[in-house]
Design an enzyme around this catalytic site. Structure first.
Site, PDB file in Angstrom:
ATOM      1  N   GLU A 192      50.533  30.852  46.554  1.00 49.62           N
ATOM      2  CA  GLU A 192      49.865  31.408  47.733  1.00 49.62           C
ATOM      3  C   GLU A 192      50.848  31.575  48.885  1.00 49.62           C
ATOM      4  OE1 GLU A 192      45.173  30.157  47.064  1.00 49.62           O
ATOM      5  OE2 GLU A 192      46.307  29.190  48.684  1.00 49.62           O
ATOM      6  N   HIS A 445      27.400  50.558  40.524  1.00 51.53           N
ATOM      7  CA  HIS A 445      28.555  51.447  40.364  1.00 51.53           C
ATOM      8  C   HIS A 445      28.772  52.218  41.662  1.00 51.53           C
ATOM      9  CE1 HIS A 445      31.310  54.314  38.500  1.00 51.53           C
ATOM     10  NE2 HIS A 445      30.616  55.273  39.098  1.00 51.53           N
TER      11      HIS A 445
END
Length: 468
Positions: A192, A445
């Protein structure tokens, strides 16, 4: 002091629950316990919220988001947007980070007060199986919860000095963007910081003694992250352990066991975190321990009946949300509710680098070990087939691990924003869903979440936007 009453100095006061440590596990137990009618004392030497809020989850994600904005500015032309990137103002980045922390801290303080938790600021020490000494006074309880958390670890002979050799605590307070950095450790913390610093413009090299980055993840996820890091220009050296570090004229030199050396302005030691348990009276009161960790059963109870322990202090997953769950479990058990042990394989795990790595359940290797290689099915769905991922220009995969003709036991994802998809993944694992059952669900979608549905359609034998 709480509500005008000196609770620590009132010998007649016996709390239902005395909590030592106000981090994720401790404050979660305090809030839930008070909600259930327990009289709770919460003792914290620093700030309520602990590592996660002040030195971990929240500030690192703020840095990573600032880095994401920097990358978007640099790369805006590929989306038809004309923008210029003029650099990082670290003072302003730190102000943004600190403002996020301050707002959450203020809200948490308000929560603790509103639930009428007796908050005591001071350094506590376990003084008996039912008491903690703090500020020269003894706080008595019917039950004690140990939640003293963790601190960054180092290696023998490697001194973290806060100057050129730093921990994650120091890295969060840097007032400059280092020109170059070596990150010792390729786990969650290491990758990170490597990701954020690269976005800020630092030349980064990650040194990991094991053979892959994020080595606890499925090997496929590790390889995908390594490919992405190479593309970003983040260097890494795998499979050789650290030998020594020494100052150079203007930086640090790291030598590995094979003699290979690396030099940079700073060295971040990110080899994990160790429990805070020394000198706190645990062993003197007979609490069973191992390498500094407090040992507990599945209900977070120690071998001493009146003492429990949660969070980074116990050898479970070092995640804030695990601490929350463990703290809640203890509070509910003490309040007489039915406590359900935590399935740690069912806990979502996210590494917030670019791209993100997210998973829940077990790896393919672990599944084969448990069920046998011939009983395990694995499927990879490439995000190249997902419309929203193409719009975002992110690459990666969703990998499903299934017991043949049975439930999905592992979901492993790499790609931008995959941390936001792990919610459905944990439902699939924890409810022991069959691929056909998930395939029946209609996913919106175009979303990245749709990739989860597509992967299960493929695993169920009826792929839509994927090749057979």
């Amino acid at each position: 002091m709480h509500g005008g009453r000196d609770v620590a100095n009132d010998a007649s006061t016996v709390f239902d629950l005395v909590i030592l440590g106000g981090g994720s596990g401790g404050y979660a137990a305090a809030l839930r316990g008070a909600q259930l009618g327990l009289d709770v004392a919460l003792i914290e030497k620093g700030k309520v919220g602990g590592t996660c809020l002040h030195n971990g989850c929240i500030p690192t994600k703020a840095l990573l988001h600032a880095g994401e904005i920097a990358d978007q500015a640099r790369e805006s032309a590929q989306f038809g947007v004309k923008a210029t990137f003029e650099g990082i103002d670290m003072e302003a980045v730190n102000k943004y980070k600190d403002d996020v922390i301050a707002g959450l801290y203020k809200g948490l303080q308000g929560l603790v007060a509103s639930r009428k938790v007796h908050y005591i600021e001071g350094e506590g020490k376990l003084s008996s199986p039912t008491s903690v000494d703090v500020n020269g006074q003894r706080v008595q309880g019917r039950h004690v919860l140990l939640a003293t958390g963790s601190v960054p670890k180092s290696l023998p002979g490697l001194e973290i000095d806060g100057n050129r050799i730093i921990s994650s605590d120091h890295a969060l307070k840097l007032d400059r963007v280092p020109k170059s950095a070596i990150v010792l450790g390729g786990g969650v913390i290491g990758v990170e910081f490597a990701s954020a610093w690269k976005s800020f413009g630092t030349e980064v090299t990650v040194v990991e003694g094991l053979k892959h980055l994020v080595p606890v993840e499925d090997e496929n996820s590790s390889k995908l992250l390594e490919r992405a890091f190479r593309k970003r220009g983040i260097k890494f050296n795998l499979g050789t352990f650290f030998e020594k570090a020494e100052y150079t004229q203007d930086g640090v030199r790291v030598t590995l066991a094979d003699g290979k050396t690396f030099e940079a302005e700073i060295l971040l030691v990110a080899i994990g975190r160790g429990p805070v348990s020394q000198g706190l009276g645990y062993e003197e009161q007979g609490v069973a321990m191992d390498r500094g960790y407090v040992l507990v059963d599945e209900y977070m109870q120690t071998n001493v009946p009146t003492i429990s322990a949660v969070g980074d202090l116990v050898p479970t997953l070092q995640l804030a949300h695990v601490g929350f769950a463990e703290g809640i479990l203890v509070a509910e058990r003490l309040a007489g509710l039915k406590a359900v042990p935590i399935d740690y394989d069912g806990v979502p795990r996210v590494t917030y680098c670019h791209p993100e790595v997210a998973s829940v359940g077990i790896t393919e290797a672990k599944a084969k070990e448990i069920y046998g290689a011939d009983k395990v099915v694995a499927l990879k769905y490439n995000l190249a087939g997902n419309g929203k991922s193409r719009i975002l220009k992110t690459a990666g995969e969703i990998k499903l691990v299934q017991v043949k003709d049975g439930a999905v036991v592992g979901v492993h994802m790499v790609g931008d924003r995959m941390g936001e998809q792990v919610g459905e993944a944990q439902l699939i694992y924890n409810w022991e869903a069959l691929p056909a059952e998930v395939a029946q669900l209609i996913h919106a979608h175009p979303t990245q979440n749709e990739a989860m549905g597509e992967a299960h359609l493929a695993l169920a034998g009826k792929p839509l936007h994927a090749h057979d």
